[in-house]
Design a protein around this motif. Structure first.
Motif, mmCIF file in Angstrom:
data_model
loop_
_atom_site.group_PDB
_atom_site.id
_atom_site.type_symbol
_atom_site.label_atom_id
_atom_site.label_comp_id
_atom_site.label_asym_id
_atom_site.label_seq_id
_atom_site.Cartn_x
_atom_site.Cartn_y
_atom_site.Cartn_z
ATOM 1 N N GLN A 45 0.818 -1.205 0.000
ATOM 2 C CA GLN A 45 0.000 0.000 0.000
ATOM 3 C C GLN A 45 0.857 1.264 0.000
ATOM 4 N N THR A 46 1.920 1.242 0.781
ATOM 5 C CA THR A 46 2.752 2.429 0.922
ATOM 6 C C THR A 46 3.514 2.718 -0.366
ATOM 7 N N LEU A 47 4.038 1.689 -0.997
ATOM 8 C CA LEU A 47 4.732 1.877 -2.263
ATOM 9 C C LEU A 47 3.782 2.315 -3.365
ATOM 10 N N ALA A 48 2.587 1.747 -3.389
ATOM 11 C CA ALA A 48 1.623 2.107 -4.426
ATOM 12 C C ALA A 48 1.188 3.558 -4.312
ATOM 13 N N SER A 49 1.244 4.111 -3.098
ATOM 14 C CA SER A 49 0.843 5.502 -2.900
ATOM 15 C C SER A 49 1.990 6.475 -3.138
ATOM 16 N N GLY A 50 3.194 5.951 -3.355
ATOM 17 C CA GLY A 50 4.345 6.819 -3.577
ATOM 18 C C GLY A 50 4.862 7.485 -2.318
ATOM 19 N N ALA A 51 4.532 6.946 -1.147
ATOM 20 C CA ALA A 51 4.925 7.547 0.136
ATOM 21 C C ALA A 51 6.357 7.128 0.491
ATOM 22 N N VAL A 52 7.313 7.712 -0.206
ATOM 23 C CA VAL A 52 8.713 7.332 -0.047
ATOM 24 C C VAL A 52 9.195 7.568 1.378
ATOM 25 N N ASP A 53 8.824 8.694 1.973
ATOM 26 C CA ASP A 53 9.303 9.004 3.320
ATOM 27 C C ASP A 53 8.896 7.924 4.316
ATOM 28 N N ALA A 54 7.700 7.392 4.170
ATOM 29 C CA ALA A 54 7.244 6.335 5.069
ATOM 30 C C ALA A 54 8.054 5.061 4.867
ATOM 31 N N SER A 105 16.677 1.724 -5.276
ATOM 32 C CA SER A 105 15.723 1.716 -6.387
ATOM 33 C C SER A 105 14.763 2.898 -6.302
ATOM 34 N N LEU A 106 14.288 3.203 -5.105
ATOM 35 C CA LEU A 106 13.386 4.342 -4.946
ATOM 36 C C LEU A 106 14.078 5.647 -5.317
ATOM 37 N N GLY A 107 15.336 5.784 -4.935
ATOM 38 C CA GLY A 107 16.068 6.987 -5.282
ATOM 39 C C GLY A 107 16.265 7.142 -6.774
ATOM 40 N N ALA A 108 16.482 6.030 -7.462
ATOM 41 C CA ALA A 108 16.701 6.076 -8.908
ATOM 42 C C ALA A 108 15.406 6.242 -9.684
ATOM 43 N N GLU A 138 10.834 10.779 -8.520
ATOM 44 C CA GLU A 138 10.492 11.187 -7.158
ATOM 45 C C GLU A 138 8.979 11.230 -6.984
ATOM 46 N N GLY A 139 8.511 10.519 -5.935
ATOM 47 C CA GLY A 139 7.088 10.519 -5.628
ATOM 48 C C GLY A 139 6.243 9.595 -6.480
ATOM 49 N N SER A 140 6.873 8.866 -7.395
ATOM 50 C CA SER A 140 6.086 7.999 -8.268
ATOM 51 C C SER A 140 5.720 6.702 -7.559
ATOM 52 N N ALA A 141 4.594 6.120 -7.959
ATOM 53 C CA ALA A 141 4.157 4.867 -7.363
ATOM 54 C C ALA A 141 4.982 3.712 -7.910
ATOM 55 N N GLY A 183 6.884 -18.573 3.395
ATOM 56 C CA GLY A 183 6.386 -17.558 4.305
ATOM 57 C C GLY A 183 7.005 -16.182 4.135
ATOM 58 N N LEU A 184 8.011 -16.054 3.306
ATOM 59 C CA LEU A 184 8.640 -14.754 3.073
ATOM 60 C C LEU A 184 7.979 -14.080 1.879
ATOM 61 N N ALA A 185 7.704 -12.792 1.999
ATOM 62 C CA ALA A 185 7.060 -12.053 0.919
ATOM 63 C C ALA A 185 8.048 -11.849 -0.211
ATOM 64 N N LYS A 186 7.683 -12.271 -1.412
ATOM 65 C CA LYS A 186 8.571 -12.129 -2.564
ATOM 66 C C LYS A 186 8.172 -10.936 -3.446
ATOM 67 N N ARG A 187 7.492 -9.964 -2.835
ATOM 68 C CA ARG A 187 7.024 -8.802 -3.600
ATOM 69 C C ARG A 187 8.185 -8.147 -4.332
ATOM 70 N N SER A 188 7.943 -7.875 -5.608
ATOM 71 C CA SER A 188 8.933 -7.255 -6.462
ATOM 72 C C SER A 188 8.236 -6.171 -7.270
ATOM 73 N N VAL A 189 8.887 -5.009 -7.411
ATOM 74 C CA VAL A 189 8.207 -3.848 -7.960
ATOM 75 C C VAL A 189 9.015 -3.181 -9.059
ATOM 76 N N GLN A 190 8.302 -2.392 -9.855
ATOM 77 C CA GLN A 190 8.915 -1.632 -10.937
ATOM 78 C C GLN A 190 8.538 -0.170 -10.792
ATOM 79 N N LEU A 191 9.526 0.697 -10.990
ATOM 80 C CA LEU A 191 9.307 2.136 -10.990
ATOM 81 C C LEU A 191 9.629 2.672 -12.358
ATOM 82 N N GLY A 192 8.759 3.495 -12.905
ATOM 83 C CA GLY A 192 9.009 4.082 -14.209
ATOM 84 C C GLY A 192 8.643 3.168 -15.358
#
Length: 262
Positions: free
Chosen positions: A197-206, A233-236, A239-242, A253-262
């Motif tokens: 949820q936090t990554l999807a909202s672009g809340a980098v500071d959180a 990855s967030l820095g690259a 800025e502020g993008s989801a 049991g480990l979350a394998k969530r993997s994300v793409q920016l840009g």
């Protein structure tokens, strides 16, 4: 694979242990992901398994892999991934990062560790894209985010920047999970849900302050090195993008969530 475009995306992926190669679902997910990406001119990867300060550039020629794991069957130590080195990319990284406050070192014999080559074997099996690995000089979220921002111009030069870690990473706790597809423990599911949820909202500071903001942060990451590549990855990324989730689910049991920016 699509032709390279002017600006490459940025990835954060959960890389798995060497037995990832035996997981047909996960390997297919990684292969499908790479098939949707523009083919990069080169790859710059930051792995949870290389912490060294000051920031150190790995091999710029093809050298043996680093089998930085113990107790696995012998065939996992025979895996090869002879991707070309990326000396020109190394020169660019030095120019972008080097200053009197931030020296850059070079370890010419340091090959790709399993945080780098295990996912790359699945995503770029032809080993035809030059790869450069650099160390994490710190686990400090803000410092790593700033590192990513300095590296961001490489995206306009056809470089695919990858942070390779694991979205939740508590190896002791995973031993209680029943099999590969067993139900995740509450701490892993809660952290993963918050992170999504936090990554999807672009809340980098959180995200940077996850140790105080995320539920079950200490259980999800007793030590933070597997979450830390995400900050690069967030820095690259923009800025502020989801961040768009490409792979989710759990592995022992480990979350394998993997994300793409840009």
């Amino acid at each position: 694979m699509p032709v390279h475009t002017d600006r490459m995306p940025v990835l954060y992926l959960s890389h798995g242990a060497p037995p990832l190669a035996d997981d047909a679902t996960w390997t297919r997910q990684l292969a499908d992901w790479s098939a949707d990406l523009p083919k990069p001119r080169s790859i710059l990867i930051v792995s949870a398994h290389w912490e060294e300060a000051p920031l150190t550039i790995g091999a710029t020629t093809t050298v043996p892999l680093v089998y930085d794991f113990w107790g696995f069957p012998e065939h996992y130590y025979r895996v090869q991934y002879r991707a070309p080195g990326a000396p020109e990319l190394a020169t660019r990284v030095r120019k972008l990062l080097h200053s009197t406050e931030t020296p850059v070192h070079h370890a010419p014999d340091r090959g790709l560790d399993h945080g780098a080559y295990v996912p790359l074997v699945e995503m770029f099996p032809g080993a035809d894209v030059p790869v450069l690995q650099v160390s994490m000089p710190s686990l400090d979220p803000v410092q790593l985010y700033d590192l990513g921002r300095k590296l961001a111009p490489l995206r306009d030069e056809g470089v695919l920047i990858i942070g390779s870690g694991f979205f939740t990473h508590n190896l002791r706790a995973m031993q209680t999970v029943d099999g590969v597809n067993g139900a995740p423990p509450a701490w892993s599911a809660e952290f993963d849900h918050w992170g999504a949820q936090t990554l999807a909202s672009g809340a980098v500071d959180a995200v940077l302050d996850f140790q105080h903001k995320a539920p079950a942060a200490q259980l999800a990451h007793p030590r933070t090195e597997h979450f830390a590549p995400l900050f690069v990855s967030l820095g690259a990324g923009e800025e502020g993008s989801a961040a768009r989730t490409v792979i989710d689910g759990y592995w022992y049991g480990l979350a394998k969530r993997s994300v793409q920016l840009g």
